[in-house]
Design an enzyme around this catalytic site. Structure first.
Site, PDB file in Angstrom:
ATOM      1  CG  HIS A 247       4.554   4.232   7.500  1.00  9.40           C
ATOM      2  ND1 HIS A 247       4.984   4.972   8.581  1.00  9.40           N
ATOM      3  CD2 HIS A 247       4.866   4.964   6.395  1.00  9.40           C
ATOM      4  CE1 HIS A 247       5.523   6.096   8.144  1.00  9.40           C
ATOM      5  NE2 HIS A 247       5.468   6.109   6.817  1.00  9.40           N
ATOM      6  NE  ARG A 296       8.086   4.376   4.374  1.00  9.96           N
ATOM      7  CZ  ARG A 296       7.176   4.760   3.494  1.00  9.96           C
ATOM      8  NH1 ARG A 296       6.520   3.848   2.791  1.00  9.96           N
ATOM      9  NH2 ARG A 296       6.919   6.038   3.311  1.00  9.96           N
ATOM     10  CG  HIS A 357       2.320   2.291   4.417  1.00 13.60           C
ATOM     11  ND1 HIS A 357       1.356   3.285   4.451  1.00 13.60           N
ATOM     12  CD2 HIS A 357       3.341   2.775   3.652  1.00 13.60           C
ATOM     13  CE1 HIS A 357       1.772   4.317   3.734  1.00 13.60           C
ATOM     14  NE2 HIS A 357       2.958   4.041   3.225  1.00 13.60           N
ATOM     15  NE  ARG A 392       6.005   2.130  -1.150  1.00 12.34           N
ATOM     16  CZ  ARG A 392       5.910   3.287  -0.501  1.00 12.34           C
ATOM     17  NH1 ARG A 392       6.742   4.280  -0.795  1.00 12.34           N
ATOM     18  NH2 ARG A 392       4.998   3.462   0.439  1.00 12.34           N
TER      19      ARG A 392
END
Length: 550
Positions: A247, A296, A357, A392
């Protein structure tokens, strides 16, 4: 050598059930509730700590779904495929985005209270990689806690039995190789304590993530990769483990920070906060069309690149223009966490760095949660359904747990009806070699992974990680305990991550290889599938399946 079975005492107690669900986050709770509702028989929920202690309750930003009048599943699909960097399973993504809106509506009907706008509709925000406002949130930045509360209340009302403080150890297999239960260790005193066995006709893994393989992570202490390690030892396929998402905006607590770190939700940038360096320059502008709201992996790489260019220890998030009222209303949890650590976002820049993360890979499943082992199912972060690809999309994780948790219950119902035997089967004698590592190995695994397998990777660093992890395999223990079992699991998962990362000689999604900085679709548009056999880990490349014309 990675053991095929954890060294543990023989089970001293046992319990029989039809379905055992391991994990009490959104995926596990939804799967258990759906299985109970579908009439698949007795359902038992097993969780490692307290019911509410997993990653779901920490989720801040929200849950993504095409709920706004101007949005559509097709647009959500496009954003997800883009973030996944060419490795998403499009059928799985289409399932996610088309079934997602109704799944969220069912969650609301169950009692989850999301934030509303002035007109009484859902208040939707944007996050990284999304071109539309489609993130539903609760309590400002306490979405996971509200979802967990609603699902736990539904679990209580449904009367689903629970075993808390239970670390799952290994899978039980019958004479045909089908999963028929698990061994586990219950921490505490009572009717069931110590090592026991749960016999079941279906086993659902919903054990969450593996972030504790790194020194600094947003994951809770329980996220030690237990489900992936168990599946590997049982012979199941795992895939895409090299894609660990970092993250981009985690509160920087200093160079020596260890353990769970405070997350600064992507929603803060979605509401208009900027990423700046120490001179105040918005360094993401020009790096991507969405700037701070890029996917991200792009933002994490942007931050790390700027840190390397300037020699800085962190970058900064600037939300001072929000004002106190917006911070207090929209991000009360984040505001409190920052102030607890001496930073006031209302008047100060927030120091941020990337931290481990989310695992985009995991136990390989089909779109119904079936793994490569009959009788074993997986959903949530422990699974690799194919929806995330190499990276993701923000706030798709809660949606994945919601959608695929429900689908697993359907698959289990169909599969149990088709079984030739309708009763529990006995576990076969397990001749797999046992093993156990010294609990102190945990810190060494974390140090190795943080040093060599973080956001920036290189051939030299990955080779060093493989060599150092292999050396740790010799530090064994003869004293079974929770700390030793967790250390052994972390070592197995770390070894599998490194094995895949060494093979993928390209940069794609959350795998950034400094020696191979370009994406290479001609050689690497496919998946790395890892298996564990008696002679160790094997990792093989499988090209993406090409869609056939209708």
């Amino acid at each position: 050598m990675i053991p095929r079975r954890l060294r543990a005492p023989a089970p001293g107690w046992s319990v029989d059930t039809d379905v055992v669900v391991i994990g009490s986050g959104i995926a596990g709770l939804v799967a258990a509730l759906a299985a109970a509702r579908n009439g698949t028989g007795r359902v038992l929920l097993v969780t490692k700590a307290r019911l509410e202690a997993g990653s779901t309750r920490w989720a801040q930003g929200g849950i993504a779904a095409a709920l706004a009048p101007g949005d559509s599943p097709e647009e959500h699909l496009a954003d997800t495929l883009t973030a996944g960097a060419g490795l998403c399973d499009e059928d799985a993504v289409r399932t996610l985005v088309t079934e997602g809106p109704d799944a969220v509506r069912r969650l609301i009907a169950l009692g989850a209270g999301f934030d509303l706008d002035a007109d009484g509709g859902l208040a939707l925000t944007r996050e990284g990689g999304h071109h539309r406002r489609r993130i539903a949130h609760a309590g400002g930045d306490a979405t996971g806690a509200e979802i967990s509360r609603a699902l736990l209340e539904a679990r209580r009302a449904a009367g689903i039995e629970v075993i808390e403080h239970a670390l799952v150890l290994d899978l039980l297999l019958d004479a045909t190789g089908r999963a028929c239960g698990v061994t586990l260790h219950v921490m505490g005193e009572g009717r069931r304590d110590g090592v026991g066995a749960v016999r079941a006709r279906a086993v659902v893994l919903a054990t969450g993530g593996l972030g504790q393989v790194f020194s600094a992570t947003t994951n809770p202490e329980v996220s030690t990769g237990d489900g992936v390690a168990l599946a590997l030892r049982a012979g199941a396929e795992v895939t895409d483990l090299e894609f660990v998402q970092f993250h981009p905006t985690v509160l920087w607590l200093g160079r020596d920070a260890r353990g769970r770190q405070p997350l600064i939700s992507e929603a803060v940038r979605g509401e208009g906060a900027y990423l700046v360096d120490r001179t105040g320059e918005r360094f993401m502008v020009g790096r991507h069309e969405l700037a701070e709201l890029a996917p991200r992996d792009v933002v994490a790489k942007g931050i790390m690149s700027r840190m390397r260019e300037t020699g800085a220890s962190c970058m900064y998030l600037d939300g001072r223009h929000f004002g106190a009222e917006l911070w207090e209303r929209r991000f009360p949890t984040i505001l409190a966490a920052c102030r607890e650590h001496g930073v006031d976002p209302v008047t100060e820049l927030i120091p941020v760095v990337p931290a481990a993360h989310y695992a985009s890979g995991g136990v390989r499943t089909d779109t119904w949660g079936r793994t490569s082992l009959p009788g074993l199912y997986a959903c949530g972060e422990v699974a690799c359904t194919g929806v995330h690809g190499a990276n993701r999309l923000a706030s798709n994780s809660l949606l994945e747990g919601l959608v695929f948790g429900e689908r697993i219950a359907t698959a289990i119902g169909e599969d149990l009806v088709s079984l030739t035997h309708r009763t529990l089967t006995a576990a076969r004698a397990d001749a797999r070699a046992q093993g156990l590592l010294d609990p102190a190995v945990r810190e060494d695994v974390q140090r190795i992974m943080t040093s060599h397998v973080g956001v920036l990777r290189s051939a030299e660093g990955l080779e060093a990680a493989a060599r150092e992890l292999a050396a740790l395999a010799g530090r064994t223990s003869d004293e079974p305990c929770v700390e030793a079992w967790e250390a052994t699991n972390l070592h197995a998962v770390a070894s599998a991550i490194v094995a895949a990362a060494r093979l993928r000689t390209e940069t794609r999604g959350s795998h950034w290889h400094q020696d191979h900085p370009a994406r290479d679709d001609s050689a690497w548009q496919g998946h790395l599938v890892t298996r564990l056999a008696d002679d160790g880990l094997t990792t093989a490349y499988e090209p993406m399946r090409q869609k056939t014309a209708a």
